[in-house]
Design an enzyme around this catalytic site. Structure first.
Site, PDB file in Angstrom:
ATOM      1  N   GLY A 247       0.834  -1.199   0.000  1.00 41.86           N
ATOM      2  CA  GLY A 247       0.000   0.000   0.000  1.00 41.86           C
ATOM      3  C   GLY A 247       0.864   1.242   0.000  1.00 41.86           C
ATOM      4  N   SER A 248       0.360   2.295   0.619  1.00 42.40           N
ATOM      5  CA  SER A 248       1.052   3.580   0.561  1.00 42.40           C
ATOM      6  C   SER A 248       2.277   3.594   1.465  1.00 42.40           C
ATOM      7  CB  SER A 248       0.099   4.696   0.979  1.00 42.40           C
ATOM      8  OG  SER A 248      -0.291   4.520   2.319  1.00 42.40           O
ATOM      9  N   THR A 249       3.246   4.403   1.080  1.00 38.13           N
ATOM     10  CA  THR A 249       4.463   4.558   1.877  1.00 38.13           C
ATOM     11  C   THR A 249       4.118   5.119   3.259  1.00 38.13           C
ATOM     12  OG1 THR A 249       5.863   4.780  -0.058  1.00 38.13           O
ATOM     13  CG2 THR A 249       6.690   5.774   1.964  1.00 38.13           C
ATOM     14  N   GLU A 250       3.143   6.014   3.277  1.00 36.55           N
ATOM     15  CA  GLU A 250       2.734   6.627   4.541  1.00 36.55           C
ATOM     16  C   GLU A 250       2.285   5.560   5.557  1.00 36.55           C
ATOM     17  OE1 GLU A 250      -0.771   8.876   3.944  1.00 36.55           O
ATOM     18  OE2 GLU A 250      -0.902   9.498   6.043  1.00 36.55           O
ATOM     19  N   GLY A 252       2.794   2.329   5.328  1.00 38.19           N
ATOM     20  CA  GLY A 252       3.910   1.390   5.529  1.00 38.19           C
ATOM     21  C   GLY A 252       4.858   1.871   6.616  1.00 38.19           C
ATOM     22  N   GLU A 269       5.660  -3.508   0.724  1.00 36.12           N
ATOM     23  CA  GLU A 269       5.767  -3.188  -0.700  1.00 36.12           C
ATOM     24  C   GLU A 269       4.984  -1.899  -0.885  1.00 36.12           C
ATOM     25  OE1 GLU A 269       4.955  -2.443  -4.082  1.00 36.12           O
ATOM     26  OE2 GLU A 269       3.900  -4.341  -4.440  1.00 36.12           O
ATOM     27  N   CYS A 303       1.896   0.376  -8.630  1.00 35.07           N
ATOM     28  CA  CYS A 303       3.015   0.878  -7.828  1.00 35.07           C
ATOM     29  C   CYS A 303       4.280   0.990  -8.662  1.00 35.07           C
ATOM     30  CB  CYS A 303       3.242  -0.009  -6.621  1.00 35.07           C
ATOM     31  SG  CYS A 303       3.257  -1.752  -7.030  1.00 35.07           S
TER      32      CYS A 303
END
Ligand code: NAI
Ligand code: MG
Length: 497
Positions: A247-250, A252, A269, A303
């Site tokens: 999902g999103s880096t935020e 993660g 990921e 992504c």
């Protein structure tokens, strides 16, 4: 009177070659009005619910559960019991049989799944039919093959399952991400609690039917639907041994902070801002196809999308001209139409995010191009977009847009291409277009990206590991590497640890 009669003596040649509608039948999918959570092989009645929509027209498709902490707790309990009750001790060849069965059932029911995936997620039916479903089945086939060969995959390392895996997946490839997560976990003898994304729960819920058909022991795979709160409850649960997140880096980063200091294992990921690098000696028309596939495939909700196009200055003009002409031929519209190239944006929230970033691109001074196309009035839509005149500092060159929006930059030398390609906090994928093999190798060694495609883009294969550098996350999925996160090795014990 027909159109031809009206024209009288005129030549019977139509003035436009428009595509007639070619809708895929919806009847192959039978939805229930209401779904619960799939726990211990049974449907658990949810205490809280929400409605899941079709992004093409906001049709309400079904009521699904918004998983609470108590729901997650029951699912983890069921997974733990199934783990202890025999799944973890089942011989590899027996586990493999279940995985092969799941793979075959997915193939048999591929059309049903493809229609539902397009309906609930908005992606073109030709993609769910030709990409998502075949790849999802292929992942189960591939990992079925490893289930009885773990000792050979990791010789002298005594591979053991990790325990209960909590898996949180996104909405861009709902069933495929489920397959990426569930197949290796089961092959290695783990049990699973999976949480689909809130906007796309339906193929995961239909998958429960496949699990029953395959007679997978109850509790080996549990599915709890809901939004980020449900995901957070899974991350926090003490009975989970491993978290796998896409999902999103935020989010993660938040999960990584949460798990720091605990002994829960983690793979992430996350996002990307891939450079697709085009050299002046490439096959130009092929490159244009690759660029289009790189960013407009799945509405750019990818992504590893090739969202930053780096073009060698000497071919900038002919390439951009060809690209714009190609964009005019993209058919945007009903995801269930077999001719559609670009479907609906997955959700209102994602559409707003794309619109906000595109507005920032205009404001910062980039030049926008969108081909003429009529978008449906209902639902969530965004026209394929190209930004030229983009500086590296612009938000559209830095941030993940996750929509059908391409930012074009230029370079003069290979060194400059490498420098610009790597100038991002992400590092998931990259593309290189050139005739020279030596240049491909030279570039691939220098690009800080988990996957580098040469003269192609967005190719996936279960045998090939996938994953990121830097803020794109860590850990690999797919291939032999994809087994490791789901295995414990006796190594430390061997040294008395
Ligand atoms: P998200 O990261 O919030 O959602 C992904 C999954 O994580 C969903 O299942 C969601 O329910 C879950 N989740 C959300 N908050 C959580 C939490 N605190 N703890 C545990 N699980 C949680 O992504 P979102 O909001 O849907 O999209 C925002 C942006 O993220 C997109 O515009 C895109 O740039 C990026 N993204 C990247 C993806 C990728 O494949 N790398 C997939 C989805 C989004
Ligand atoms: Mg979010």
């Amino acid at each position: 009177m027909s159109e031809l009669d009206e024209r009288g003596g005129d030549l019977a040649v139509p003035d436009g070659w428009t595509y007639a509608p070619a809708p895929e039948s919806r009847d192959v999918v039978r939805l229930r009005e209401r779904y619960g959570h799939f726990v211990g092989g049974e449907w658990l009645e949810p205490s809280e619910t929400y409605e899941t929509l079709a992004p093409r027209d906001e049709e309400r498709l079904a009521v699904v559960g918004q998983g609470t902490e108590a729901d997650v707790d029951r699912a983890v309990g069921a997974a733990r019991a199934a783990y202890a009750d025999g799944w973890s001790a089942l011989p590899g060849p027996e586990r493999a049989k279940y995985l092969f069965r799941i793979a075959r059932i997915l193939q048999e029911r591929a059309r049903e799944f493809a229609v539902l995936e397009s309906l609930n997620g908005g992606k073109p039916i030709k993609e769910s039919r030709d990409v998502d479903l075949p790849l999802a089945a292929a992942h189960f086939f591939y990992y079925a093959g490893w289930a009885d060969k773990l000792e050979y995959a990791f010789p002298n390392r005594r591979p053991q399952p990790v325990g209960v895996a909590g898996q949180i997946i996104p909405w861009n490839f709902p069933l495929l991400m489920l397959a990426w997560k569930v197949a290796p976990a089961l092959a290695c003898g783990n049990t699973v609690v999976l949480k689909p994304a809130e906007t796309t729960p339906l193929t995961a819920l239909l998958f429960c039917d496949v699990l029953r058909q395959a007679e997978l022991p109850p509790g080996v795979v549990n599915i709890v639907t809901g939004d980020g709160r449900t995901g957070a409850a899974l991350v926090e649960h003490d009975g989970v041994d491993k978290i796998a997140f896409t999902g999103s880096t935020e989010v993660g980063k938040a999960i990584q902070r949460r798990l720091a200091g605990s002994d829960k294992r983690l793979t992430l990921e996350l996002g990307g801002k891939a450079a697709n690098v085009v050299f002046d000696d490439c096959a130009l028309d092929q490159a244009v196809e690759g660029i289009v596939n790189g960013i407009y495939f799945n509405q750019g909700h990818v992504c590893c999308a090739g969202s930053r196009l780096l073009v060698q200055e000497s071919i900038y003009e002919p390439l951009v001209e060809k690209l714009k002409r190609r964009l005019e031929t993209l058919r945007v519209g009903d995801p269930l139409d077999k001719n559609t190239d670009v479907g609906a944006i997955n959700s209102r929230a994602q559409l707003e995010r794309i619109e906000e970033l595109v507005a920032s691109g205009r404001e910062e001074g980039a030049e926008i191009y969108q081909p003429p196309c009529t978008l449906p009035e209902q639902g969530y839509w965004f026209a394929p977009t190209v930004f030229t005149n983009v500086a590296q500092s612009y938000r559209i060159a830095q941030e993940e847009i996750f929509g059908p929006v391409l930012s074009v930059l230029t370079f003069r030398t290979p060194d400059e291409a490498v420098e610009k390609a790597n100038n991002t906090p992400y590092g998931l994928s990259a593309g290189i277009w050139t005739e020279k093999g030596s240049r491909i190798l030279w570039m691939a060694q220098r690009l800080r990206a988990g996957v580098v495609w040469a003269n192609t883009f967005n190719r996936f294969d279960p045998t090939s590991p996938f994953g990121g550098y830097k803020e794109s996350g860590f850990g690999r999925e797919g291939g032999l590497h994809g087994l490791e996160p789901y295995l414990d090795f006796g190594d430390s014990e061997a040294f008395g640890g």
